[in-house]
Design a protein around this motif. Structure first.
Motif, short mmCIF file in Angstrom:
data_model
loop_
_atom_site.label_atom_id
_atom_site.label_comp_id
_atom_site.label_asym_id
_atom_site.label_seq_id
_atom_site.Cartn_x
_atom_site.Cartn_y
_atom_site.Cartn_z
N SER A 198 0.83 -1.20 0.00
CA SER A 198 0.00 0.00 0.00
C SER A 198 0.87 1.25 0.00
O SER A 198 2.04 1.21 0.38
CB SER A 198 -0.93 0.01 1.22
N GLN A 199 0.25 2.35 -0.44
CA GLN A 199 0.90 3.66 -0.45
C GLN A 199 -0.17 4.73 -0.35
O GLN A 199 -1.33 4.50 -0.70
CB GLN A 199 1.69 3.90 -1.74
N ALA A 209 -7.41 4.88 -9.91
CA ALA A 209 -7.55 4.03 -8.73
C ALA A 209 -8.99 3.56 -8.56
O ALA A 209 -9.25 2.41 -8.20
CB ALA A 209 -7.07 4.75 -7.48
N GLN A 210 -9.94 4.45 -8.85
CA GLN A 210 -11.35 4.08 -8.76
C GLN A 210 -11.66 2.97 -9.76
O GLN A 210 -12.35 2.00 -9.42
CB GLN A 210 -12.23 5.29 -9.03
N SER A 211 -11.14 3.08 -10.98
CA SER A 211 -11.36 2.04 -11.99
C SER A 211 -10.78 0.70 -11.52
O SER A 211 -11.40 -0.35 -11.70
CB SER A 211 -10.72 2.43 -13.32
N GLY A 267 -8.86 3.63 1.15
CA GLY A 267 -9.44 4.00 2.43
C GLY A 267 -8.61 5.08 3.10
O GLY A 267 -7.51 5.40 2.66
N PRO A 268 -9.16 5.65 4.18
CA PRO A 268 -8.42 6.70 4.89
C PRO A 268 -7.17 6.12 5.57
O PRO A 268 -7.17 4.98 6.00
CB PRO A 268 -9.42 7.24 5.91
N SER A 269 -6.15 6.95 5.66
CA SER A 269 -4.92 6.56 6.34
C SER A 269 -5.17 6.50 7.84
O SER A 269 -5.82 7.38 8.39
CB SER A 269 -3.82 7.58 6.04
N ILE A 290 -5.21 5.91 1.44
CA ILE A 290 -4.28 4.80 1.25
C ILE A 290 -4.86 3.88 0.18
O ILE A 290 -6.05 3.55 0.22
CB ILE A 290 -4.08 4.00 2.56
N VAL A 291 -4.02 3.50 -0.77
CA VAL A 291 -4.41 2.55 -1.81
C VAL A 291 -3.61 1.28 -1.56
O VAL A 291 -2.39 1.34 -1.33
CB VAL A 291 -4.10 3.10 -3.22
#
Length: 166
Positions: free
Chosen positions: A58-59, A79-81, A91-93, A101-102
């Motif tokens: 994640s980043q 990222a949504q795609s 989501g939130p960090s 955070i992805v």
């Protein structure tokens, strides 16, 4: 007396045109392979590859945008795609609720595993096949030097947000 406009030497001009041509041709070949095998855009592949290389998978979105040199809003769309396909989660960090955070999912890792062999083959064939080992070393050194020079100024996505004046 006016100063003459800046010019490129014939060698600089040839290098610039060769670089832009190689970049365009290589990107076209790589993008085709990524679309055909993984149904990924080039930016989506970069995003997944960076997440796949991250120690915890994640980043922060801002760090991803800076790494792939892409706008925050554009990367949010990509990222949504990927999230809709189940390849990443967002989501939130835990450290800062304002940061997103992805994280790559197992499905995202599976897609990477599927596209990587062809991706590597495309890069080897289209970029490195006509070069000697010494040429590749020199290319890595020169491109690293140029990248470092360009990154000395932070990417636009890394700059502070400007507020509109009323």
């Amino acid at each position: 007396m006016s100063t003459p406009p800046p010019r490129l030497s014939p060698t600089e001009l040839a290098a610039y045109f060769a670089f832009t041509e190689v970049s365009s041709l290589l990107r076209h070949a790589v993008e085709k392979q990524l679309r055909d095998v993984g149904k990924l855009s080039y930016v989506q592949f970069q995003l997944l590859a960076r997440l796949g290389d991250a120690p915890d998978g994640s980043q922060r979105m801002t760090d991803l945008a800076d790494g792939v040199v892409y706008s925050r809003s554009g990367l949010t769309y990509q990222a949504q795609s990927l999230e809709e396909r189940g390849l990443v989660t967002r989501g939130p960090s835990p450290e800062d609720e304002r940061s997103t955070i992805v994280a790559i999912t197992d499905e995202g890792r599976d897609v990477l595993a599927k596209v990587f062999p062809g991706h590597i083959e495309a890069v080897k064939t289209h970029l490195f096949e006509s070069l000697s080992a010494g040429d590749v070393e020199m290319l890595a050194r020169v491109m690293g030097q140029v990248s470092g020079h360009l990154r000395a100024e932070p990417p636009r996505s890394a700059g502070g947000r400007r507020r509109k004046s009323n």
